[in-house]
Scaffold this motif. Sequence first.
Motif, PDB file in Angstrom:
ATOM      1  N   MET B  15       0.835  -1.194   0.000  1.00  0.00           N
ATOM      2  CA  MET B  15       0.000   0.000   0.000  1.00  0.00           C
ATOM      3  C   MET B  15       0.884   1.264   0.000  1.00  0.00           C
ATOM      4  N   GLY B  16       0.512   2.223  -0.820  1.00  0.00           N
ATOM      5  CA  GLY B  16       1.266   3.470  -0.895  1.00  0.00           C
ATOM      6  C   GLY B  16       2.322   3.478  -1.981  1.00  0.00           C
ATOM      7  N   GLN B  17       2.628   2.316  -2.529  1.00  0.00           N
ATOM      8  CA  GLN B  17       3.625   2.239  -3.597  1.00  0.00           C
ATOM      9  C   GLN B  17       2.995   2.599  -4.941  1.00  0.00           C
ATOM     10  N   GLU B  18       3.853   2.997  -5.858  1.00  0.00           N
ATOM     11  CA  GLU B  18       3.418   3.274  -7.224  1.00  0.00           C
ATOM     12  C   GLU B  18       3.546   2.006  -8.062  1.00  0.00           C
ATOM     13  N   VAL B  19       2.582   1.781  -8.947  1.00  0.00           N
ATOM     14  CA  VAL B  19       2.694   0.667  -9.884  1.00  0.00           C
ATOM     15  C   VAL B  19       2.420   1.168 -11.297  1.00  0.00           C
ATOM     16  N   ILE B  20       3.063   0.520 -12.234  1.00  0.00           N
ATOM     17  CA  ILE B  20       2.802   0.801 -13.652  1.00  0.00           C
ATOM     18  C   ILE B  20       2.416  -0.506 -14.319  1.00  0.00           C
ATOM     19  N   LEU B  21       1.250  -0.514 -14.895  1.00  0.00           N
ATOM     20  CA  LEU B  21       0.773  -1.679 -15.631  1.00  0.00           C
ATOM     21  C   LEU B  21       0.954  -1.381 -17.115  1.00  0.00           C
ATOM     22  N   ARG B  22       1.464  -2.367 -17.813  1.00  0.00           N
ATOM     23  CA  ARG B  22       1.816  -2.143 -19.216  1.00  0.00           C
ATOM     24  C   ARG B  22       0.960  -2.954 -20.164  1.00  0.00           C
ATOM     25  N   CYS B  23       0.714  -2.341 -21.293  1.00  0.00           N
ATOM     26  CA  CYS B  23      -0.122  -2.972 -22.320  1.00  0.00           C
ATOM     27  C   CYS B  23       0.519  -2.683 -23.673  1.00  0.00           C
ATOM     28  N   ASN B  52      -3.203  10.492 -28.321  1.00  0.00           N
ATOM     29  CA  ASN B  52      -2.319  10.912 -27.229  1.00  0.00           C
ATOM     30  C   ASN B  52      -2.979  11.732 -26.144  1.00  0.00           C
ATOM     31  N   GLU B  53      -4.272  11.581 -26.015  1.00  0.00           N
ATOM     32  CA  GLU B  53      -4.919  12.231 -24.887  1.00  0.00           C
ATOM     33  C   GLU B  53      -6.119  11.428 -24.406  1.00  0.00           C
ATOM     34  N   ILE B  54      -6.488  11.689 -23.174  1.00  0.00           N
ATOM     35  CA  ILE B  54      -7.640  11.012 -22.609  1.00  0.00           C
ATOM     36  C   ILE B  54      -8.903  11.520 -23.287  1.00  0.00           C
ATOM     37  N   SER B  55      -9.739  10.568 -23.740  1.00  0.00           N
ATOM     38  CA  SER B  55     -10.999  10.936 -24.366  1.00  0.00           C
ATOM     39  C   SER B  55     -12.130  10.971 -23.347  1.00  0.00           C
ATOM     40  N   GLU B  56     -12.098  10.008 -22.477  1.00  0.00           N
ATOM     41  CA  GLU B  56     -13.172   9.874 -21.504  1.00  0.00           C
ATOM     42  C   GLU B  56     -12.596   9.164 -20.287  1.00  0.00           C
ATOM     43  N   LYS B  57     -13.099   9.518 -19.104  1.00  0.00           N
ATOM     44  CA  LYS B  57     -12.688   8.795 -17.909  1.00  0.00           C
ATOM     45  C   LYS B  57     -13.871   8.674 -16.968  1.00  0.00           C
ATOM     46  N   SER B  58     -13.837   7.617 -16.174  1.00  0.00           N
ATOM     47  CA  SER B  58     -14.926   7.390 -15.230  1.00  0.00           C
ATOM     48  C   SER B  58     -14.583   8.044 -13.891  1.00  0.00           C
ATOM     49  N   GLU B  59     -15.543   7.991 -12.996  1.00  0.00           N
ATOM     50  CA  GLU B  59     -15.338   8.593 -11.669  1.00  0.00           C
ATOM     51  C   GLU B  59     -14.301   7.810 -10.862  1.00  0.00           C
ATOM     52  N   ILE B  60     -14.045   6.577 -11.279  1.00  0.00           N
ATOM     53  CA  ILE B  60     -13.023   5.781 -10.591  1.00  0.00           C
ATOM     54  C   ILE B  60     -11.639   6.353 -10.887  1.00  0.00           C
ATOM     55  N   PHE B  61     -11.468   6.866 -12.059  1.00  0.00           N
ATOM     56  CA  PHE B  61     -10.162   7.338 -12.552  1.00  0.00           C
ATOM     57  C   PHE B  61      -9.877   8.704 -11.956  1.00  0.00           C
ATOM     58  N   ASP B  62      -9.410   8.691 -10.701  1.00  0.00           N
ATOM     59  CA  ASP B  62      -9.138   9.968 -10.022  1.00  0.00           C
ATOM     60  C   ASP B  62      -7.669  10.347 -10.196  1.00  0.00           C
ATOM     61  N   ASP B  63      -7.231  11.303  -9.398  1.00  0.00           N
ATOM     62  CA  ASP B  63      -5.879  11.848  -9.571  1.00  0.00           C
ATOM     63  C   ASP B  63      -4.775  10.844  -9.283  1.00  0.00           C
ATOM     64  N   GLN B  64      -5.117   9.727  -8.670  1.00  0.00           N
ATOM     65  CA  GLN B  64      -4.111   8.697  -8.419  1.00  0.00           C
ATOM     66  C   GLN B  64      -3.729   7.953  -9.688  1.00  0.00           C
ATOM     67  N   PHE B  65      -4.580   8.043 -10.693  1.00  0.00           N
ATOM     68  CA  PHE B  65      -4.381   7.286 -11.917  1.00  0.00           C
ATOM     69  C   PHE B  65      -3.861   8.200 -13.028  1.00  0.00           C
ATOM     70  N   SER B  66      -3.047   7.636 -13.878  1.00  0.00           N
ATOM     71  CA  SER B  66      -2.659   8.339 -15.099  1.00  0.00           C
ATOM     72  C   SER B  66      -2.372   7.309 -16.175  1.00  0.00           C
ATOM     73  N   VAL B  67      -2.504   7.744 -17.412  1.00  0.00           N
ATOM     74  CA  VAL B  67      -2.198   6.868 -18.543  1.00  0.00           C
ATOM     75  C   VAL B  67      -1.232   7.583 -19.462  1.00  0.00           C
ATOM     76  N   GLU B  68      -0.507   6.766 -20.202  1.00  0.00           N
ATOM     77  CA  GLU B  68       0.505   7.322 -21.076  1.00  0.00           C
ATOM     78  C   GLU B  68       0.762   6.367 -22.219  1.00  0.00           C
ATOM     79  N   ARG B  69       1.118   6.938 -23.352  1.00  0.00           N
ATOM     80  CA  ARG B  69       1.602   6.126 -24.456  1.00  0.00           C
ATOM     81  C   ARG B  69       3.021   6.615 -24.735  1.00  0.00           C
ATOM     82  N   PRO B  70       3.977   6.051 -24.011  1.00  0.00           N
ATOM     83  CA  PRO B  70       5.333   6.608 -24.027  1.00  0.00           C
ATOM     84  C   PRO B  70       6.082   6.420 -25.350  1.00  0.00           C
ATOM     85  N   ASP B  71       5.636   5.446 -26.126  1.00  0.00           N
ATOM     86  CA  ASP B  71       6.276   5.216 -27.414  1.00  0.00           C
ATOM     87  C   ASP B  71       5.203   4.721 -28.369  1.00  0.00           C
ATOM     88  N   GLY B  72       5.600   4.211 -29.491  1.00  0.00           N
ATOM     89  CA  GLY B  72       4.596   3.828 -30.477  1.00  0.00           C
ATOM     90  C   GLY B  72       3.883   2.538 -30.199  1.00  0.00           C
TER      91      GLY B  72
END
Lengths: 111, 114
Positions: B15-23, B52-72
Amino acid sequence: ELKVEQNPLFLSMQEGKNYTIYCNYSTTSDRLYWYRQDPGKSLESLFVLLSNGAVKQEGRLMASLDTKARLSTLHITAAVHDLSATYFCAVDIGDNNDMRFGAGTRLTVKP
Amino acid sequence: EPEVTQTPSHQVTQMGQEVILRCVPISNHLYFYWYRQILGQKVEFLVSFYNNEISEKSEIFDDQFSVERPDGSNFTLKIRSTKLEDSAMYFCASKRTSGRAEQFFGPGTRLTVL
């Protein structure tokens, strides 16, 4: 708020029997999907329904869509044990086609 | 047949750690999504991403969450400071076009927060 309601949530049936799972949704949409999920696994696409009156069949499963009634059905014919899984319907909404899922129907087929 | 892949398959964190999930979405797909499924519950939409930008997000997706497409090729979901209730299966999905195109789901990452 969009609601996608499935019923029943739990279904236990004997092999060889028929049953229907219902999916009601509260918004205008003509894109509805059915998925199967085995425990601990990802979502397997079963059917893509893209118009009113669409009916698709694959093996013992048949799905239909009535956009006027905002209702989709998944009919199971002569169930077999291998069909035991959780089945989700999902409605595709908005310009970005975000999906909203029903709660799922956990189907158990008993010999 | 092309498919969406996700790594890791299982992530355990404190708890409290950062995680990055990759796809890695399917290569010619342009629309990307993250969904969450708490054990035994329904699949919930988190966020959609296009151009390269968020189109839509739900109420679950708060400031703790972020998404990125760092490369192609990669599409990542970062949870900045994990909470116990973030424990869930996270699914990535992609689709080629908007409109009547099907989303393809990855195998999921099971996140366990201790």
